[in-house]
Design an enzyme around this catalytic site. Sequence first.
Site, PDB file in Angstrom:
ATOM      1  N   ARG A   1      34.027 -31.349  -4.869  1.00 26.62           N
ATOM      2  CA  ARG A   1      35.246 -30.629  -4.493  1.00 26.62           C
ATOM      3  C   ARG A   1      36.409 -31.189  -5.313  1.00 26.62           C
ATOM      4  NH1 ARG A   1      32.455 -27.193  -3.165  1.00 26.62           N
ATOM      5  NH2 ARG A   1      32.140 -26.294  -1.101  1.00 26.62           N
TER       6      ARG A   1
ATOM      7  N   HIS B   1      34.424 -22.387 -10.718  1.00 20.54           N
ATOM      8  CA  HIS B   1      33.413 -22.802  -9.738  1.00 20.54           C
ATOM      9  C   HIS B   1      32.161 -21.913  -9.824  1.00 20.54           C
ATOM     10  CE1 HIS B   1      32.891 -24.435  -5.341  1.00 20.54           C
ATOM     11  NE2 HIS B   1      31.792 -24.540  -6.058  1.00 20.54           N
TER      12      HIS B   1
ATOM     13  N   GLN C   1      41.407 -22.834  -5.005  1.00 24.41           N
ATOM     14  CA  GLN C   1      40.599 -21.894  -5.770  1.00 24.41           C
ATOM     15  C   GLN C   1      40.916 -20.466  -5.355  1.00 24.41           C
ATOM     16  OE1 GLN C   1      36.795 -24.696  -6.810  1.00 24.41           O
ATOM     17  NE2 GLN C   1      36.424 -22.844  -5.711  1.00 24.41           N
TER      18      GLN C   1
ATOM     19  N   ASN D   1      21.709 -23.922  -3.054  1.00 27.64           N
ATOM     20  CA  ASN D   1      22.102 -24.039  -4.469  1.00 27.64           C
ATOM     21  C   ASN D   1      22.219 -25.493  -4.919  1.00 27.64           C
ATOM     22  OD1 ASN D   1      24.477 -24.734  -3.214  1.00 27.64           O
ATOM     23  ND2 ASN D   1      25.590 -22.891  -3.768  1.00 27.64           N
TER      24      ASN D   1
HETATM   25  P1  NAD Z   1      24.362 -33.201   1.604  1.00 31.78           P
HETATM   26  O1  NAD Z   1      24.873 -32.966   2.965  1.00 31.78           O
HETATM   27  O2  NAD Z   1      22.908 -33.111   1.344  1.00 31.78           O
HETATM   28  O3  NAD Z   1      24.827 -34.641   1.065  1.00 31.78           O
HETATM   29  C1  NAD Z   1      26.096 -35.165   1.243  1.00 31.78           C
HETATM   30  C2  NAD Z   1      25.980 -36.679   1.147  1.00 31.78           C
HETATM   31  O4  NAD Z   1      27.308 -37.227   1.153  1.00 31.78           O
HETATM   32  C3  NAD Z   1      25.233 -37.297   2.332  1.00 31.78           C
HETATM   33  O5  NAD Z   1      24.203 -38.138   1.845  1.00 31.78           O
HETATM   34  C4  NAD Z   1      26.317 -38.097   3.056  1.00 31.78           C
HETATM   35  O6  NAD Z   1      25.808 -39.269   3.675  1.00 31.78           O
HETATM   36  C5  NAD Z   1      27.254 -38.430   1.898  1.00 31.78           C
HETATM   37  N1  NAD Z   1      28.617 -38.739   2.320  1.00 31.78           N
HETATM   38  C6  NAD Z   1      29.422 -38.021   3.144  1.00 31.78           C
HETATM   39  N2  NAD Z   1      30.616 -38.624   3.249  1.00 31.78           N
HETATM   40  C7  NAD Z   1      30.576 -39.736   2.487  1.00 31.78           C
HETATM   41  C8  NAD Z   1      31.509 -40.791   2.224  1.00 31.78           C
HETATM   42  N3  NAD Z   1      32.729 -40.772   2.771  1.00 31.78           N
HETATM   43  N4  NAD Z   1      31.129 -41.793   1.411  1.00 31.78           N
HETATM   44  C9  NAD Z   1      29.880 -41.800   0.871  1.00 31.78           C
HETATM   45  N5  NAD Z   1      28.948 -40.856   1.091  1.00 31.78           N
HETATM   46  C10 NAD Z   1      29.295 -39.829   1.893  1.00 31.78           C
HETATM   47  O7  NAD Z   1      25.175 -32.182   0.673  1.00 31.78           O
HETATM   48  P2  NAD Z   1      24.787 -31.640  -0.764  1.00 31.78           P
HETATM   49  O8  NAD Z   1      23.982 -30.404  -0.626  1.00 31.78           O
HETATM   50  O9  NAD Z   1      24.258 -32.752  -1.606  1.00 31.78           O
HETATM   51  O10 NAD Z   1      26.241 -31.190  -1.249  1.00 31.78           O
HETATM   52  C11 NAD Z   1      27.275 -32.141  -1.424  1.00 31.78           C
HETATM   53  C12 NAD Z   1      28.597 -31.462  -1.644  1.00 31.78           C
HETATM   54  O11 NAD Z   1      28.563 -30.770  -2.877  1.00 31.78           O
HETATM   55  C13 NAD Z   1      28.917 -30.371  -0.614  1.00 31.78           C
HETATM   56  O12 NAD Z   1      29.538 -30.909   0.537  1.00 31.78           O
HETATM   57  C14 NAD Z   1      29.836 -29.469  -1.373  1.00 31.78           C
HETATM   58  O13 NAD Z   1      31.181 -29.875  -1.204  1.00 31.78           O
HETATM   59  C15 NAD Z   1      29.438 -29.677  -2.829  1.00 31.78           C
HETATM   60  N6  NAD Z   1      28.741 -28.484  -3.379  1.00 31.78           N
HETATM   61  C16 NAD Z   1      29.276 -27.887  -4.496  1.00 31.78           C
HETATM   62  C17 NAD Z   1      28.659 -26.764  -5.019  1.00 31.78           C
HETATM   63  C18 NAD Z   1      29.170 -26.102  -6.268  1.00 31.78           C
HETATM   64  O14 NAD Z   1      28.864 -24.937  -6.503  1.00 31.78           O
HETATM   65  N7  NAD Z   1      29.919 -26.788  -7.106  1.00 31.78           N
HETATM   66  C19 NAD Z   1      27.510 -26.230  -4.405  1.00 31.78           C
HETATM   67  C20 NAD Z   1      26.974 -26.895  -3.319  1.00 31.78           C
HETATM   68  C21 NAD Z   1      27.606 -28.010  -2.796  1.00 31.78           C
END
Ligand code: NAD
Length: 386
Positions: free
Chosen positions: A285, A333, A314, A147
Amino acid sequence: MAKIVLVLYPDPVSGFPPEYARDTIPEVSAYPGGATLPTPKDFGFTPGELLGSVSGALGLKEWLESEGHTVVVTSDKEGPDSVFERELPDADIVISQPFWPAYLTPERIEKAENLRLVVTAGIGSDHTDLNAANARGITVAEVTYSNSISVAEHTVMQVLVLVRDFVKQHRIAAEGGWNIADAVERSYDLEGMRVGVFAAGRIGRAVIERLAPFGVQLSYTDRFRLPAEYEEQYDLTYYESIEDLVTEVDVLTVHAPLTAQTQGLLDDELLATMPRGSYIVNPARGAIADRDAVVRALESGQLAGYAGDVWDPQPAPVDHPWRSMPNNAMTTHTSGTSLSGQARYAAGTREILEDWFAGNPIRPEYLIVEGGSYAGTGAHSYAEQS
Ligand code: NAD
């Protein structure tokens, strides 16, 4: 045979939909970068159906039961008397979605003596205590990429909603008004603004790529710097830290996982260093932002708007201040659980289960922790932050 507990959000209050707004959803052939979509042997649902609520059961119930497994599907997840807590002690597998997370705290993990696999139907496994899962050798997997584009689209929508001040303008129209000055007194063009992206993973990059045509100045920070060609392609400025990034943006979008390092990062101190009148869109988050600091920044005008769709906890209580703070465009959400997104993460969940039961390895990109340590996507995005 396994006992599988699915914790899913409740059905629509008006009942399970007898029909849908559209007859089909478009077929997506591959994710950006060539990663393939989920490849289960069978689906057990028609793409476009509501799958994330109890009656949809991610299209898994019939199949799992036909294989002889015991399946419990519930939305009742909080407190010691909840169905989830009661069914947990002999559950082998727990499946939930971040929209309605089955919080697996260390205490709950201790109680769940049979637990071997936790699947996040979606992306973001922070609702499972990953240290406790590692200590017990429990596998945690999520449906990476399922997603990401859904969330990126929602992010772009909320950036525009805030900057153009859509919510108030729509309210005026719906209420029969026509005062143009009222409607535009906080409305700007996005064009020319500086947009900073906190964490350029799958979602962050999809946001960069979608916002580039708006003629904005793009910048980002991430634990890992993107390739030089990518930075050149989008004229991206890289900052070493979020502290450096936020002083140079008009709009900040947030896409990091929730970890010990990112929890509470958007606090009074950081928000005070942003240019006055900045906007934040956080679909990552809720706990990455300090709840009350965001309210204070909106009330003082330091922030011109805050949007996103993630809360802590949530579901958020009815009196959560983000529901009523000024100039917010919050949604519950929902960004990652469009009907289109549901079809992909339900299929990915089935793929993970098919592999698990067949004793085949789970795709590395789906893995967060396995065999006592971070693995796959977990090793890249979560490791060394707990
Ligand atoms: P991903 O794993 O592709 O990317 C996460 C990125 O965060 C990576 O590039 C990583 O290097 C970076 N990162 C991690 N810790 C960090 C820090 N302390 N400082 C800087 N960069 C940091 O994940 P994604 O698919 O892009 O998803 C990201 C987040 O979005 C998920 O972990 C989830 O919490 C959230 N999400 C929300 C929904 C929603 O419905 N709202 C859906 C999917 C994901």
